[in-house]
Design an enzyme around this catalytic site. Structure first.
Site, PDB file in Angstrom:
ATOM      1  N   GLY A 133     -21.802  16.258 -13.266  1.00 42.32           N
ATOM      2  CA  GLY A 133     -21.997  14.989 -13.991  1.00 42.32           C
ATOM      3  C   GLY A 133     -22.533  13.868 -13.097  1.00 42.32           C
ATOM      4  N   HIS A 134     -23.231  14.241 -12.036  1.00 45.21           N
ATOM      5  CA  HIS A 134     -23.694  13.284 -11.020  1.00 45.21           C
ATOM      6  C   HIS A 134     -24.523  12.140 -11.624  1.00 45.21           C
TER       7      HIS A 134
ATOM      8  N   ASN B 267     -20.092   0.299  -1.142  1.00 42.53           N
ATOM      9  CA  ASN B 267     -19.841  -0.371   0.148  1.00 42.53           C
ATOM     10  C   ASN B 267     -20.034   0.607   1.303  1.00 42.53           C
TER      11      ASN B 267
ATOM     12  N   LYS C 197     -16.664   9.975   2.252  1.00 36.49           N
ATOM     13  CA  LYS C 197     -17.761   9.330   1.522  1.00 36.49           C
ATOM     14  C   LYS C 197     -19.064   9.536   2.295  1.00 36.49           C
ATOM     15  N   LEU C 198     -20.196   9.436   1.591  1.00 37.54           N
ATOM     16  CA  LEU C 198     -21.471   9.895   2.159  1.00 37.54           C
ATOM     17  C   LEU C 198     -21.763   9.379   3.571  1.00 37.54           C
TER      18      LEU C 198
ATOM     19  N   THR D 241     -15.721  -1.560  -9.961  1.00 40.97           N
ATOM     20  CA  THR D 241     -16.913  -0.858  -9.471  1.00 40.97           C
ATOM     21  C   THR D 241     -18.064  -0.913 -10.475  1.00 40.97           C
ATOM     22  N   ASP D 242     -19.276  -0.754  -9.966  1.00 39.41           N
ATOM     23  CA  ASP D 242     -20.451  -0.670 -10.856  1.00 39.41           C
ATOM     24  C   ASP D 242     -20.452   0.636 -11.660  1.00 39.41           C
ATOM     25  N   GLU D 243     -19.647   1.627 -11.225  1.00 41.45           N
ATOM     26  CA  GLU D 243     -19.690   2.938 -11.894  1.00 41.45           C
ATOM     27  C   GLU D 243     -19.198   2.879 -13.332  1.00 41.45           C
TER      28      GLU D 243
ATOM     29  N   TYR E 148     -12.973   9.287 -12.345  1.00 37.95           N
ATOM     30  CA  TYR E 148     -12.759   8.067 -11.537  1.00 37.95           C
ATOM     31  C   TYR E 148     -13.248   6.834 -12.290  1.00 37.95           C
TER      32      TYR E 148
ATOM     33  N   ASP F 127       0.854  -1.200   0.000  1.00 37.27           N
ATOM     34  CA  ASP F 127       0.000   0.000   0.000  1.00 37.27           C
ATOM     35  C   ASP F 127       0.885   1.244   0.000  1.00 37.27           C
TER      36      ASP F 127
ATOM     37  N   LYS G 180     -11.231   3.562 -13.825  1.00 35.09           N
ATOM     38  CA  LYS G 180     -11.497   2.164 -13.424  1.00 35.09           C
ATOM     39  C   LYS G 180     -11.874   1.334 -14.658  1.00 35.09           C
TER      40      LYS G 180
HETATM   41  P1  NAD Z   1      -9.805   3.605  -0.425  1.00 37.21           P
HETATM   42  O1  NAD Z   1      -9.597   4.905  -1.128  1.00 37.21           O
HETATM   43  O2  NAD Z   1     -10.397   3.592   0.938  1.00 37.21           O
HETATM   44  O3  NAD Z   1      -8.406   2.818  -0.331  1.00 37.21           O
HETATM   45  C1  NAD Z   1      -7.512   2.740  -1.398  1.00 37.21           C
HETATM   46  C2  NAD Z   1      -6.191   2.201  -0.854  1.00 37.21           C
HETATM   47  O4  NAD Z   1      -5.276   2.086  -1.955  1.00 37.21           O
HETATM   48  C3  NAD Z   1      -5.519   3.119   0.168  1.00 37.21           C
HETATM   49  O5  NAD Z   1      -5.025   2.367   1.234  1.00 37.21           O
HETATM   50  C4  NAD Z   1      -4.388   3.765  -0.616  1.00 37.21           C
HETATM   51  O6  NAD Z   1      -3.276   4.128   0.203  1.00 37.21           O
HETATM   52  C5  NAD Z   1      -4.029   2.646  -1.578  1.00 37.21           C
HETATM   53  N1  NAD Z   1      -3.374   3.146  -2.805  1.00 37.21           N
HETATM   54  C6  NAD Z   1      -3.748   4.196  -3.581  1.00 37.21           C
HETATM   55  N2  NAD Z   1      -2.888   4.335  -4.609  1.00 37.21           N
HETATM   56  C7  NAD Z   1      -1.976   3.330  -4.482  1.00 37.21           C
HETATM   57  C8  NAD Z   1      -0.848   2.931  -5.258  1.00 37.21           C
HETATM   58  N3  NAD Z   1      -0.499   3.611  -6.359  1.00 37.21           N
HETATM   59  N4  NAD Z   1      -0.135   1.854  -4.860  1.00 37.21           N
HETATM   60  C9  NAD Z   1      -0.489   1.170  -3.745  1.00 37.21           C
HETATM   61  N5  NAD Z   1      -1.533   1.520  -2.967  1.00 37.21           N
HETATM   62  C10 NAD Z   1      -2.284   2.578  -3.344  1.00 37.21           C
HETATM   63  O7  NAD Z   1     -10.653   2.734  -1.435  1.00 37.21           O
HETATM   64  P2  NAD Z   1     -11.777   1.626  -1.133  1.00 37.21           P
HETATM   65  O8  NAD Z   1     -13.087   2.296  -0.982  1.00 37.21           O
HETATM   66  O9  NAD Z   1     -11.278   0.706  -0.109  1.00 37.21           O
HETATM   67  O10 NAD Z   1     -11.798   0.885  -2.554  1.00 37.21           O
HETATM   68  C11 NAD Z   1     -10.919  -0.206  -2.820  1.00 37.21           C
HETATM   69  C12 NAD Z   1     -11.157  -0.687  -4.248  1.00 37.21           C
HETATM   70  O11 NAD Z   1     -12.505  -1.094  -4.405  1.00 37.21           O
HETATM   71  C13 NAD Z   1     -10.912   0.385  -5.309  1.00 37.21           C
HETATM   72  O12 NAD Z   1     -10.298  -0.240  -6.405  1.00 37.21           O
HETATM   73  C14 NAD Z   1     -12.297   0.874  -5.664  1.00 37.21           C
HETATM   74  O13 NAD Z   1     -12.343   1.329  -6.991  1.00 37.21           O
HETATM   75  C15 NAD Z   1     -13.100  -0.397  -5.484  1.00 37.21           C
HETATM   76  N6  NAD Z   1     -14.526  -0.226  -5.125  1.00 37.21           N
HETATM   77  C16 NAD Z   1     -14.877   0.574  -4.063  1.00 37.21           C
HETATM   78  C17 NAD Z   1     -16.211   0.657  -3.697  1.00 37.21           C
HETATM   79  C18 NAD Z   1     -16.657   1.506  -2.516  1.00 37.21           C
HETATM   80  O14 NAD Z   1     -17.869   1.684  -2.324  1.00 37.21           O
HETATM   81  N7  NAD Z   1     -15.770   2.026  -1.699  1.00 37.21           N
HETATM   82  C19 NAD Z   1     -17.183  -0.043  -4.428  1.00 37.21           C
HETATM   83  C20 NAD Z   1     -16.773  -0.829  -5.516  1.00 37.21           C
HETATM   84  C21 NAD Z   1     -15.445  -0.925  -5.846  1.00 37.21           C
HETATM   85  O1  DAU Z   2     -20.689   2.545  -6.764  1.00 33.15           O
HETATM   86  C1  DAU Z   2     -19.436   2.191  -6.259  1.00 33.15           C
HETATM   87  C2  DAU Z   2     -18.673   3.452  -5.905  1.00 33.15           C
HETATM   88  O2  DAU Z   2     -19.245   3.965  -4.724  1.00 33.15           O
HETATM   89  C3  DAU Z   2     -17.177   3.198  -5.726  1.00 33.15           C
HETATM   90  O3  DAU Z   2     -16.625   2.784  -6.936  1.00 33.15           O
HETATM   91  C4  DAU Z   2     -16.474   4.485  -5.249  1.00 33.15           C
HETATM   92  O4  DAU Z   2     -15.110   4.214  -4.983  1.00 33.15           O
HETATM   93  C5  DAU Z   2     -17.156   4.937  -3.981  1.00 33.15           C
HETATM   94  O5  DAU Z   2     -16.576   6.155  -3.535  1.00 33.15           O
HETATM   95  C6  DAU Z   2     -18.655   5.134  -4.210  1.00 33.15           C
HETATM   96  O6  DAU Z   2     -18.898   6.255  -5.115  1.00 33.15           O
HETATM   97  P1  DAU Z   2     -20.102   7.280  -4.879  1.00 33.15           P
HETATM   98  O7  DAU Z   2     -19.792   8.527  -5.589  1.00 33.15           O
HETATM   99  O8  DAU Z   2     -21.417   6.649  -5.150  1.00 33.15           O
HETATM  100  O9  DAU Z   2     -19.964   7.447  -3.255  1.00 33.15           O
HETATM  101  P2  DAU Z   2     -20.052   8.732  -2.308  1.00 33.15           P
HETATM  102  O10 DAU Z   2     -20.103   8.220  -0.907  1.00 33.15           O
HETATM  103  O11 DAU Z   2     -19.027   9.749  -2.646  1.00 33.15           O
HETATM  104  O12 DAU Z   2     -21.480   9.338  -2.669  1.00 33.15           O
HETATM  105  C7  DAU Z   2     -22.666   8.564  -2.520  1.00 33.15           C
HETATM  106  C8  DAU Z   2     -23.819   9.412  -3.011  1.00 33.15           C
HETATM  107  O13 DAU Z   2     -24.018  10.505  -2.079  1.00 33.15           O
HETATM  108  C9  DAU Z   2     -23.578  10.070  -4.355  1.00 33.15           C
HETATM  109  O14 DAU Z   2     -24.800  10.100  -5.079  1.00 33.15           O
HETATM  110  C10 DAU Z   2     -23.128  11.491  -4.013  1.00 33.15           C
HETATM  111  C11 DAU Z   2     -23.875  11.771  -2.721  1.00 33.15           C
HETATM  112  N1  DAU Z   2     -23.178  12.679  -1.773  1.00 33.15           N
HETATM  113  C12 DAU Z   2     -21.883  12.395  -1.444  1.00 33.15           C
HETATM  114  C13 DAU Z   2     -21.193  13.211  -0.565  1.00 33.15           C
HETATM  115  C14 DAU Z   2     -19.736  12.945  -0.230  1.00 33.15           C
HETATM  116  C15 DAU Z   2     -23.854  13.734  -1.195  1.00 33.15           C
HETATM  117  O15 DAU Z   2     -25.041  13.966  -1.466  1.00 33.15           O
HETATM  118  N2  DAU Z   2     -23.175  14.544  -0.318  1.00 33.15           N
HETATM  119  C16 DAU Z   2     -21.853  14.332   0.002  1.00 33.15           C
HETATM  120  O16 DAU Z   2     -21.280  15.150   0.793  1.00 33.15           O
END
Ligand code: NAD
Ligand code: DAU
Length: 361
Positions: free
Chosen positions: A295-296, A191, A200-201, A135-137, A161, A34, A165
Site C-alpha cells: 500500500g506504499h 523529518n 527510517k530511510l 503527520t501529512d500521511e 499508522y 515517555d 493518526k
Molecule cells: P518516535 O517513534 O521516534 O518516538 C515516539 C516516542 O513516543 C518514543 O520515545 C516512545 O517511547 C514514545 N511513546 C510511544 N508510545 C507511548 C505511550 N503510549 N506513552 C508515552 N510515550 C510513548 O517518533 P517521532 O518520529 O519522533 O514522531 C513523533 C511524533 O511526530 C509522532 O506523533 C509522529 O506521528 C509525528 N510525526 C513524525 C514525523 C517523522 O517524520 N518522524 C513527521 C510528522 C509527524
Molecule cells: O510523512 C511523515 C511521516 O514520515 C511520519 O508520519 C512517519 O512517522 C515517518 O516514519 C515517515 O514515514 P515514511 O513512511 O515516509 O518514512 P520512512 O523513513 O519509513 O520511509 C521513507 C520512504 O522511503 C518511503 O517511501 C519508504 C521508503 N523506504 C523506507 C525504508 C525504511 C525504502 O525505500 N526503504 C527502506 O528500507
C-alpha cells in the site's frame, strides 16, 4: 505565569530534539512523559540529565491516573503530544500497538487533560494549549501533478499508522468543538536529523552504508517525500504554541520534495566524500532494489503557506544544508548508533527485510 509544559514522547526522535532545544533556549520547565518503547531512548537526553528544568517520567499517555497526577502536581500551561507509534512498516506487521497508543492513548490523554483544564482558574484556562503533533500521511497519497496538501485537504489515510493518526486528529478536533478544549494541531512532512532511529530511510541508509550492508530501496524508489530538518519542525511547533489560533490546524513542511532514490544517492555522494569506502568504490554500489511496501503511498507534499502567512514561520535549512548536518551528526555519534542498533533493532531488521530477501541484520 507558570512556565511549565508537559511533553509526551520526548525520548523519541522529534520529541527529544524539541525538549533539548526548549531547554537550550531556556523557555521553562519540561515534564517529559515517555513510555520508553523501542523508539524511546534516554540516551537522547543525556545532555540534560542534570538539568533540574527537565523532569523525566517513565509512563504511558494511556494511563489517565498518572497523567492526572502529573498535571495536578506540575500545573503545566501546555501539553505537546508527540507520543505515538510512528513507523509505517511496523504498523503493517502489527497494527495493534498503533491503535492502543495513537487512538486509545490519545483519547485517555485528552480525557485527563479535559478534566484538568476544566478545573483551572479563568486566566489559566484561557492560556492553556493542547498541541497535537500529527503527520501529512493522514491526507493520503498524491499523484505526480496534484497540488500539495493544504489544511482543508480531505483525510484519506492508507496505512494502519496513518489511519491511527487520523483518528487521533479527529479526537483532538472533537474535543475542541465539543468541550472547547484549546487545541492546536500540526501536520508535518517527513523529518530528518540527529537522533533519528535507524529503522527510517535516512538513518537506515547511513547506518547500512557504513556497515557494508545493502541499501534497500522499496519498489522503484520513485516515491516522493517532502523532507524537513527536525529543528525546523521544532521551531514551527514553538511558533504554533506561541501564536497559533485555538482550534486551528497548521501544515508544516520543507518545500523539499525528493524521490527516495535521489535521497539515497545524495547520502552516498556525501559519504563517499566524508568517509570513503576502504576499497575506493562508491557506496552507490550497495543500493539494492527490494520488494515494495504494501500500500506504499506514492507522494506526499505539504503546502506550508498558512503557517508562513499567519505565523511568519519558514524553515531555515535547505535539504542540502540539513542533510549534510545530519550525516555529520551520525559520523560523530557512532556510539549512539551502536547502542540503538543492538537488541530489539536487530530482531526487527532480520524479520522485516528477510521477507524482502535481504540479509540486512
Ligand atoms: P518516535 O517513534 O521516534 O518516538 C515516539 C516516542 O513516543 C518514543 O520515545 C516512545 O517511547 C514514545 N511513546 C510511544 N508510545 C507511548 C505511550 N503510549 N506513552 C508515552 N510515550 C510513548 O517518533 P517521532 O518520529 O519522533 O514522531 C513523533 C511524533 O511526530 C509522532 O506523533 C509522529 O506521528 C509525528 N510525526 C513524525 C514525523 C517523522 O517524520 N518522524 C513527521 C510528522 C509527524
Ligand atoms: O510523512 C511523515 C511521516 O514520515 C511520519 O508520519 C512517519 O512517522 C515517518 O516514519 C515517515 O514515514 P515514511 O513512511 O515516509 O518514512 P520512512 O523513513 O519509513 O520511509 C521513507 C520512504 O522511503 C518511503 O517511501 C519508504 C521508503 N523506504 C523506507 C525504508 C525504511 C525504502 O525505500 N526503504 C527502506 O528500507
Amino acid at each position: 505565569m507558570n512556565k511549565t509544559i508537559m511533553v509526551t514522547g520526548g525520548a523519541g526522535f522529534i520529541g527529544a530534539n524539541f525538549v533539548l532545544e526548549w531547554l537550550r533556549l531556556d523557555l521553562g520547565r519540561v515534564i517529559n512523559l515517555d513510555k520508553l518503547t523501542y523508539a524511546g531512548n534516554l540516551e537522547n537526553l543525556v545532555e540534560i540529565q542534570n538539568n533540574t528544568a527537565h523532569i523525566f517520567v517513565h509512563g504511558d499517555i494511556g494511563d489517565s491516573a498518572l497523567v492526572a497526577k502529573l498535571l495536578a502536581e506540575h500545573q503545566p500551561y501546555a501539553i505537546v503530544n508527540f507520543a505515538a507509534e510512528s513507523h509505517v512498516d511496523r504498523s503493517i506487521h502489527g497494527p495493534e500497538d498503533f491503535i492502543q497508543t495513537n487512538v486509545v492513548g490519545t483519547f485517555h490523554l485528552l480525557e485527563a487533560v479535559r478534566t484538568y483544564w476544566a478545573n483551572l482558574n479563568e486566566e489559566h484556562r484561557q492560556n492553556f494549549r493542547f498541541l497535537h503533533i500529527s503527520t501529512d500521511e493522514v491526507y493520503g497519497s498524491l499523484a505526480k501533478d496534484d497540488v500539495a496538501f493544504t489544511e482543508t485537504h480531505t483525510y484519506a489515510p492508507n496505512s494502519p499508522y496513518s489511519a491511527s493518526k487520523a483518528a487521533s486528529d479527529h479526537l483532538v478536533r472533537a474535543y475542541h468543538h465539543t468541550y472547547g478544549l484549546p487545541t492546536l494541531t500540526t501536520n508535518c512532512s517527513n523529518n530528518y536529523g540527529p537522533h533519528h532511529f535507524p529503522e527510517k530511510l535516512i538513518p537506515l541508509v547511513i547506518h547500512n552504508a557504513l556497515t557494508g550492508k545493502p541499501l534497500p530501496i522499496y519498489g522503484t524508489g520513485q516515491q516522493i517525500r517532502d523532507w524537513l530538518y527536525v529543528e525546523d519542525h521544532c521551531s514551527a511547533i514553538r511558533r504554533v504554541l506561541e501564536a497559533g489560533k485555538v482550534g486551528e490546524v497548521y501544515n508544516v513542511g520543507g518545500w523539499n520534495e525528493k524521490p527516495n532514490i535521489e535521497v539515497v544517492k545524495t547520502l552516498c555522494r556525501i559519504l563517499d566524500a566524508k568517509k570513503p569506502r576502504e576499497d575506493g568504490q562508491s557506496y552507490m554500489n550497495q543500493i539494492t532494489f527490494v520488494e515494495d511496501r504494501l500500500g506504499h503511498d506514492q507522494r506526499y507534499a505539504i503546502d506550508a503557506t498558512k503557517i508562513a502567512n499567519a505565523l511568519g514561520w519558514k524553515p531555515k535549512e535547505t535539504f542540502d544544508s540539513g542533510i549534510e548536518k545530519t550525516v555529520n551528526w551520525y559520523l560523530e555519534h557512532q556510539d549512539w548508533v551502536n547502542n540503538v542498533t543492538s537488541g530489539e533493532y536487530r530482531h526487527w531488521v532480520e524479520k522485516h527485510y528477510a521477507e524482502r530477501g535481504e540479509e540486512l541484520a
